[in-house]
Design an enzyme around this catalytic site. Structure first.
Site, PDB file in Angstrom:
ATOM      1  N   HIS A   1       3.204   0.023 -10.234  1.00 60.20           N
ATOM      2  CA  HIS A   1       2.767   0.442  -8.895  1.00 60.20           C
ATOM      3  C   HIS A   1       3.069   1.942  -8.757  1.00 60.20           C
ATOM      4  CE1 HIS A   1       1.862  -1.124  -4.626  1.00 60.20           C
ATOM      5  NE2 HIS A   1       1.926   0.182  -4.505  1.00 60.20           N
TER       6      HIS A   1
ATOM      7  N   TYR B   1      -7.840  -2.516   3.571  1.00 63.10           N
ATOM      8  CA  TYR B   1      -7.364  -2.015   4.863  1.00 63.10           C
ATOM      9  C   TYR B   1      -8.510  -1.611   5.786  1.00 63.10           C
ATOM     10  CZ  TYR B   1      -2.784  -1.863   2.678  1.00 63.10           C
ATOM     11  OH  TYR B   1      -1.618  -2.223   2.059  1.00 63.10           O
TER      12      TYR B   1
ATOM     13  N   GLU C   1      -2.865  -7.156  -0.786  1.00 63.78           N
ATOM     14  CA  GLU C   1      -2.326  -6.312   0.298  1.00 63.78           C
ATOM     15  C   GLU C   1      -3.320  -6.283   1.438  1.00 63.78           C
ATOM     16  OE1 GLU C   1      -1.300  -2.194  -0.505  1.00 63.78           O
ATOM     17  OE2 GLU C   1      -0.372  -2.784  -2.401  1.00 63.78           O
TER      18      GLU C   1
ATOM     19  N   ARG D   1       5.395 -10.524  -3.421  1.00 68.80           N
ATOM     20  CA  ARG D   1       4.874  -9.610  -4.438  1.00 68.80           C
ATOM     21  C   ARG D   1       5.716  -8.335  -4.415  1.00 68.80           C
ATOM     22  NH1 ARG D   1       0.011  -5.495  -3.848  1.00 68.80           N
ATOM     23  NH2 ARG D   1       0.201  -4.568  -5.902  1.00 68.80           N
TER      24      ARG D   1
ATOM     25  N   ASN E   1      -6.742  -5.084  -2.541  1.00 69.38           N
ATOM     26  CA  ASN E   1      -6.005  -4.571  -1.388  1.00 69.38           C
ATOM     27  C   ASN E   1      -7.057  -4.052  -0.425  1.00 69.38           C
ATOM     28  OD1 ASN E   1      -3.757  -5.046  -2.899  1.00 69.38           O
ATOM     29  ND2 ASN E   1      -3.323  -2.903  -3.338  1.00 69.38           N
TER      30      ASN E   1
ATOM     31  N   GLU F   1      -4.000  -0.702  -7.910  1.00 74.11           N
ATOM     32  CA  GLU F   1      -4.919   0.311  -7.397  1.00 74.11           C
ATOM     33  C   GLU F   1      -5.241   1.457  -8.362  1.00 74.11           C
ATOM     34  OE1 GLU F   1      -3.768   1.640  -3.511  1.00 74.11           O
ATOM     35  OE2 GLU F   1      -4.322  -0.271  -2.630  1.00 74.11           O
TER      36      GLU F   1
HETATM   37  C1  BGC Z   1      -0.724   0.860  -1.696  1.00 76.62           C
HETATM   38  C2  BGC Z   1       0.615   0.785  -0.990  1.00 76.62           C
HETATM   39  C3  BGC Z   1       0.537   1.564   0.299  1.00 76.62           C
HETATM   40  C4  BGC Z   1      -0.517   0.941   1.177  1.00 76.62           C
HETATM   41  C5  BGC Z   1      -0.661   1.602   2.541  1.00 76.62           C
HETATM   42  C6  BGC Z   1      -1.908   0.701  -0.776  1.00 76.62           C
HETATM   43  O1  BGC Z   1      -2.874   1.580  -1.176  1.00 76.62           O
HETATM   44  O2  BGC Z   1      -0.767  -0.061  -2.754  1.00 76.62           O
HETATM   45  O3  BGC Z   1       1.586   1.263  -1.854  1.00 76.62           O
HETATM   46  O4  BGC Z   1       1.760   1.616   0.957  1.00 76.62           O
HETATM   47  O5  BGC Z   1      -1.750   1.044   0.542  1.00 76.62           O
HETATM   48  O6  BGC Z   1      -1.015   2.933   2.426  1.00 76.62           O
END
Ligand code: BGC
Length: 503
Positions: free
Chosen positions: A141, A330, A397, A96, A328, A186
């Site tokens: 992006h 995290y 992501e 991607r 995405n 995002e």
């Molecule tokens: C974004 C990326 C970023 C990653 C880590 C995501 O929110 O799409 O561009 O590098 O998080 O912060």
């Protein structure tokens, strides 16, 4: 003797069986890939006719941490062959990447198409296909051409037309070879950070108003591009078109508190539902959030809600404009009604009015916002599956922020845990179709400059060639791809990375 042997054989068989059982398999059609974005890796910010984007503009005005800019970044514009080589070494199904709007349309408008930009992406796509790597392309992006920002950017209702014009150029040039399109990466970061806080461009907008204008215009812009593909390209190329959201997981700090539960709903709606509901739900902004902002706006003396409404026509335009949902993920936050900070007013944070907490025992990554919230991905996937039944999901992501270095056990553990949760969700019936590690290589990390590393490959930002070296996580991910399974006990035996036969 015989019976001892029998016991040994039975013991061995049983151990092997239980070890095997702990190795989870990916469904055959599950896509495994890696991701990146143009500004973060390409560099060559003013080469070969490229125009100026809001990020070029910002970093030259006020550089990020450590005076970082993306002027050279990982220099992927000049390292295309090495990037392809890394994808082959890993053996990914898909990569991607994103297209830089101002690299192909320097003025932001299609009055002039920059052939050098088109050539770069054509070569990238063709090289990938040569080695059976599927291109998954993000059209936007975060890199708006500065000329469009000067006209108000995402707060200008005409942005949908500009985005559609740009997307047409993208589709005309690349749609014949792409099977997965992500219109926008995002929306939350674009609208809730760039139009409010200083970490992202354009940063200096009035909060409580601009993020909501951006939200509506962005959703409409996405829908226009979805319809464009549907009408003019789908019958020829049959790709999937979707949009990717940043989806932290939020849950009430005290699950028994009604106040926490209500605020948790508002929190979800203000950062996720505000974009998802119009597209995947009934076509408008979420109910509770709309009521809350309307009430607050009235109390603050505004003649109408700061959150704009969708007309019926706009609702119909936007509703159902997806073939899949990209997420995405995290980390996450706990939402509490206690000790709520005094937020500036008006603002989205003040409209919601929640205290957001990360617990000290969640392992910290190298980015200030990043702590490892256990099991958050699984909970999120189940939530989305229940909220939007039947929708196909791709994790576009997921990854870990570390300091520089190739011994990245935390990343290995984090990715394995995420894949474990993903496979558990698949078993529970979630229509999860793929997973992309963020990121293929270390890159320019926006406000964090080069201090936060997300790559499977280390990049030496001091070396003119931006030398790439595989981290431990690259070897582990390669093994996952090779065996199409998740073995938590696997330890790489060598530190030499090679392209396997057939890649
Ligand atoms: C974004 C990326 C970023 C990653 C880590 C995501 O929110 O799409 O561009 O590098 O998080 O912060």
């Amino acid at each position: 003797m015989k019976s001892v042997l029998l016991i040994c054989v039975t013991y061995l068989a049983c151990c092997l069986a239980s070890k095997d059982e702990s190795i989870k398999k990916f469904p055959d059609d599950f896509l495994l890939g890696v991701a990146s974005s143009s500004y973060q890796i390409e560099g060559a910010w003013d080469e070969d006719g490229k125009g100026v984007s809001i990020w070029d503009h910002t970093v030259h005005k006020a550089p990020m941490i450590g005076n970082a800019t993306g002027d050279v970044a990982s220099d992927s514009y000049h390292n295309l062959d090495r990037d392809i080589e890394m994808l082959r070494e890993l053996g990914v199904d898909t990569y991607r990447f994103s297209i830089s709007w101002s690299r192909i349309l320097p003025t932001g408008f299609p009055d002039h198409i920059n052939q050098a930009g088109i050539d770069y992406y054509n070569r990238l796509i063709n090289e990938m296909l040569k080695y059976n790597i599927e291109p998954s392309v993000t059209i936007y992006h975060w890199e708006l051409p500065q000329a469009l920002q000067d006209l108000g950017g995402w707060t200008n209702p005409l942005v949908g037309q500009w985005f559609e014009d740009y997307a047409r150029v993208v589709f005309d040039n690349f749609a014949d070879r792409v099977k997965l399109w992500i219109t926008i990466n995002e929306p939350k970061e674009i609208c809730m950070q760039a139009y409010v806080h200083v970490v992202n461009e354009p940063s200096s907008y009035g909060s409580g108003i601009t993020e909501y204008l951006c939200a509506k215009n962005l959703v409409v812009a996405h829908a226009k591009v979805y319809h464009l593909y549907d009408k003019e390209y789908r019958h020829k190329y049959g790709a999937k078109v979707g949009i990717t959201f940043s989806t932290g997981w939020y849950e009430p700090a005290n699950p028994n508190s009604e106040a926490d539960q209500y605020l948790n709903t508002l929190q979800h709606q203000s950062l996720i539902g505000i974009f998802m509901n119009p597209i995947f739900g009934d076509g408008g902004f979420p109910k509770e959030l709309s009521e809350q902002v309307a009430e607050k706006s009235a109390a603050q003396g505004y003649p109408r809600s700061r959150l704009p409404e969708f007309t019926d026509e706009e609702k119909a335009l936007v509703r159902g404009t997806y073939d899949f949902m990209g997420i995405n993920h995290y980390t996450g936050l706990l939402v509490s009604a206690e000790n709520v900070p005094q937020y500036p007013s008006p603002s989205l944070s003040d409209d919601v009015g929640a205290n957001l907490i990360q617990l000290d025992w969640w392992k910290p990554g190298s980015a200030p916002w990043f702590r490892w919230m256990p099991n958050s991905l699984y909970k999120l996937l189940k939530h989305l599956h229940n909220a939007y039944p039947g929708v196909e999901i791709y994790i576009t992501e997921n990854g870990w922020a570390s300091d520089q270095g190739t011994e990245d056990d935390d990343r290995v553990n984090y990715i394995r845990s995420a894949l474990d949760q993903a496979l558990e969700a698949v078993e529970q019936g979630v229509k999860l179709r793929g997973y992309f590690v963020w990121s293929l290589m270390d890159s320019f990390e926006w406000g964090g400059g080069y201090s936060e590393r997300f790559g499977l490959y280390d990049v030496d930002f001091e070396s003119p060639k931006r030398t790439r070296t595989p981290k431990k996580s690259a070897f582990v991910y390669k093994q996952i791809l090779k065996t199409r399974s998740l073995d938590h006990h696997y330890e790489p035996e060598s530190s030499v990375m090679k392209i396997d036969e057939g890649h």
